[in-house]
Design a protein around this motif. Structure first.
Motif, mmCIF file in Angstrom:
data_model
loop_
_atom_site.group_PDB
_atom_site.id
_atom_site.type_symbol
_atom_site.label_atom_id
_atom_site.label_comp_id
_atom_site.label_asym_id
_atom_site.label_seq_id
_atom_site.Cartn_x
_atom_site.Cartn_y
_atom_site.Cartn_z
ATOM 1 N N CYS A 1 0.838 -1.190 0.000
ATOM 2 C CA CYS A 1 0.000 0.000 0.000
ATOM 3 C C CYS A 1 0.880 1.251 0.000
ATOM 4 O O CYS A 1 1.914 1.284 0.652
ATOM 5 C CB CYS A 1 -0.864 -0.032 1.262
ATOM 6 S SG CYS A 1 -1.909 1.400 1.414
ATOM 7 N N CYS B 1 -1.749 5.490 6.614
ATOM 8 C CA CYS B 1 -2.760 5.729 7.638
ATOM 9 C C CYS B 1 -2.088 5.579 9.005
ATOM 10 O O CYS B 1 -1.301 4.651 9.222
ATOM 11 C CB CYS B 1 -3.905 4.739 7.503
ATOM 12 S SG CYS B 1 -4.692 4.891 5.908
ATOM 13 N N CYS C 1 -1.938 2.217 11.000
ATOM 14 C CA CYS C 1 -1.678 0.989 10.241
ATOM 15 C C CYS C 1 -0.189 0.770 9.993
ATOM 16 O O CYS C 1 0.528 1.718 9.696
ATOM 17 C CB CYS C 1 -2.407 1.103 8.906
ATOM 18 S SG CYS C 1 -2.193 -0.335 7.860
ATOM 19 N N TYR D 1 -11.483 2.226 -1.957
ATOM 20 C CA TYR D 1 -11.557 3.580 -1.413
ATOM 21 C C TYR D 1 -12.347 4.440 -2.389
ATOM 22 O O TYR D 1 -12.256 4.234 -3.596
ATOM 23 C CB TYR D 1 -10.155 4.155 -1.156
ATOM 24 C CG TYR D 1 -9.516 3.432 -0.005
ATOM 25 C CD1 TYR D 1 -9.921 3.707 1.300
ATOM 26 C CD2 TYR D 1 -8.601 2.422 -0.218
ATOM 27 C CE1 TYR D 1 -9.396 3.002 2.354
ATOM 28 C CE2 TYR D 1 -8.073 1.712 0.842
ATOM 29 C CZ TYR D 1 -8.476 2.007 2.125
ATOM 30 O OH TYR D 1 -7.978 1.294 3.172
ATOM 31 N N ARG E 1 -6.325 9.296 6.251
ATOM 32 C CA ARG E 1 -7.016 8.355 5.370
ATOM 33 C C ARG E 1 -6.993 8.825 3.920
ATOM 34 O O ARG E 1 -7.153 10.014 3.655
ATOM 35 C CB ARG E 1 -8.481 8.200 5.798
ATOM 36 C CG ARG E 1 -8.633 7.545 7.117
ATOM 37 C CD ARG E 1 -8.181 6.111 7.059
ATOM 38 N NE ARG E 1 -9.106 5.286 6.277
ATOM 39 C CZ ARG E 1 -8.792 4.082 5.821
ATOM 40 N NH1 ARG E 1 -7.587 3.580 6.023
ATOM 41 N NH2 ARG E 1 -9.676 3.366 5.152
HETATM 42 S S1 SF4 Z 1 -5.194 1.186 6.440
HETATM 43 FE FE1 SF4 Z 1 -4.237 2.786 5.141
HETATM 44 S S2 SF4 Z 1 -2.026 2.357 5.177
HETATM 45 FE FE2 SF4 Z 1 -3.093 0.540 5.968
HETATM 46 S S3 SF4 Z 1 -3.316 -0.782 4.184
HETATM 47 FE FE3 SF4 Z 1 -5.228 0.408 4.340
HETATM 48 S S4 SF4 Z 1 -4.901 2.255 3.083
HETATM 49 FE FE4 SF4 Z 1 -2.887 1.286 3.396
#
Ligand code: SF4
Length: 463
Positions: free
Chosen positions: A156, A160, A163, A251, A289
């Protein structure tokens, strides 16, 4: 070679590998890939610890509670078998694992297929018989044959605050579109009736490879979510049915609007799994986000106008650092407006290494609990009302399991509607089904009753 010589040569018994697979669907796909590779190398699978020459534990390291569960699973495998290789997300913390279980044979990280397979070769060298590799075997699947996860990318590009996936799994790495479509085609030809498209960020598919175009059945197709969705919508089962295709981890980028008409046309399952996580602009900003924009409610409304049966699943975090009572009230009001069909709520839990841990104003545990109870109350009420509105309608369902006849000879079955993704959403319980019904069958069900999560009904037609 004669039959006699074949019989006279003893074929050594294949080494057996046990697998404990923890974590999310993405980790399950990794487990399937590892087992497919190992089987191609001549290994057999062991359903229990006792029969295994070596046990693989595919761990999850996302939350502290998941890490603890992973450590417990490693401990159990060591106690029951003793020869254990650890892989998966928690493999990034090899020192923690080795400190607690020095006897572990090897530790590898997520997606390090080569290293895991090599570690198995060292721990239990393969005893390939001379005939093992002659017949290509279908891929190992850990999900029932009628549904399959289709992983389109790894990693990714976002950051975030709560995360650590980008740290664990790296930056976005998309698969080639033709490879994804070939896999989907193969799965549907082999019996898959429902494809679950997964990644960390499905809407971002192809960004890292500049949406590179590949030839697919004589025409160019881009590595892009909308092209992918359109092509998946052209798949047909050997019986000519349209398989269900569900998009997960989407998203709300603007191009999501382009897949909604495909849902209205019945080419894509009218289902979007969008992890909103919060609604308050202030909290979303603190969470960092992606696709955090104010017009989401408006867009949800227009999606529903185009595809009225659209089901939206989402997840939310309550008690994120700095979340005030006003932010939380904003979230509840937003949920009342958005009328999401399926909602999972989580209390914020600091994850080791996550940026959110350094944020000021942590929310006290008691307040988190109280907010969690309130969000559950609201979302369950919305879900119950939405399900009650389906009573009296006839809905397409897919059968997951058919039971044994009861004392009156009636057979029940468990199915799902298009609003229900396997393992995370609700089910449709069917009474009095024909004994010929099988898992993976498509059917039409008249809905007779509902509770907060599930539907109850009777078949009107099988397809
Ligand atoms: S929560 Fe955010 S950083 Fe984590 S995998 Fe999902 S989009 Fe990517």
């Amino acid at each position: 070679m004669t039959t006699e010589t074949l019989e006279a040569r003893s074929i050594p018994e294949a080494k057996k590998v046990g697998m404990v697979s923890l974590g999310c669907p993405k980790a399950l796909v990794d487990s399937e890939r590892i087992l497919t590779r190992l089987r191609a190398d001549g290994y057999a699978m062991s359903p229990d610890y006792a029969g295994a020459d070596v046990v693989l534990v595919n761990t999850c390291g996302f939350l502290d509670s998941a890490k603890e569960e992973s450590l417990e699973a490693i401990g159990e495998a060591i106690a029951e078998n003793g020869r254990v290789i650890v892989t998966g997300c928690m493999g990034e913390e090899a020192e923690v694992i080795r400190a607690r279980f020095p006897e572990v044979l090897a530790v590898t990280g997520a997606h390090q297929y080569e290293q895991v397979v090599e570690a198995v070769h060292v721990a239990a060298p393969p005893t390939q018989g001379p005939f093992v590799d002659l017949i290509p075997q279908p891929d190992v699947k850990l999900t029932p044959r009628h549904y399959s996860y289709l992983k389109i990318s790894e990693g990714c590009n976002h950051s975030c605050a709560f995360c650590i996936i980008p740290r664990l799994r790296g930056k976005l790495a998309s698969r080639r579109i033709d490879a994804v479509l070939r896999e989907a085609e193969k799965l549907v030809a082999a019996g898959t009736r429902e494809l679950l498209v997964i990644s960390q960020d499905t809407s971002a598919y192809g960004v890292d490879i500049r949406h590179e175009s590949r030839d697919w059945h004589g025409h160019p197709v881009r590595a892009h979510m909308t092209d992918l969705a359109r092509e998946l919508g052209t798949l047909r089962t050997p019986e000519g049915q349209v398989p269900w295709v569900r998009l997960h981890y989407v998203y709300p980028y603007p191009h999501v609007d382009a897949v909604i008409p495909l849902m209205a046309e019945g080419l894509l399952t009218p289902y979007l799994d969008i992890p909103f996580q919060h609604a308050s602009p202030k909290v979303l900003k603190a969470m960092k986000r992606p696709a955090n924009e104010a017009r989401v409610l408006e867009r949800i409304r227009s999606w529903r106008q185009i595809a009225p049966d659209l089901t939206i699943r989402s997840s939310f975090v309550v008690g994120f650092p700095g979340e005030t009572e006003d932010d939380f009230a904003y979230l509840l009001d937003w949920l009342e407006e958005a009328q999401l069909d399926r909602v999972g709520a989580f209390r914020f839990e600091p994850v080791e290494g996550a940026a959110a841990n350094a944020l000021p104003d942590p929310v006290p545990e008691a307040v988190k609990e109280e907010r969690y109870a309130r969000i559950m109350e609201v979302t369950e009420r919305i879900s119950a009302a939405k399900l009650a509105a389906k009573i009296g309608r006839t809905l397409p369902v897919i059968v997951d399991e058919v039971g044994e006849p009861d004392e009156d000879g009636d057979v029940g079955a468990t199915a799902r509607s298009q609003a229900d993704a396997p393992e995370i959403d609700g089910q449709v319980f069917l009474r009095n089904v024909p004994a010929t019904l099988k898992p993976g069958d498509f059917a039409e069900a008249l809905i007779e009753d509902a509770d907060a999560h599930d539907l109850f009904g009777v078949l009107t037609e099988t397809g």
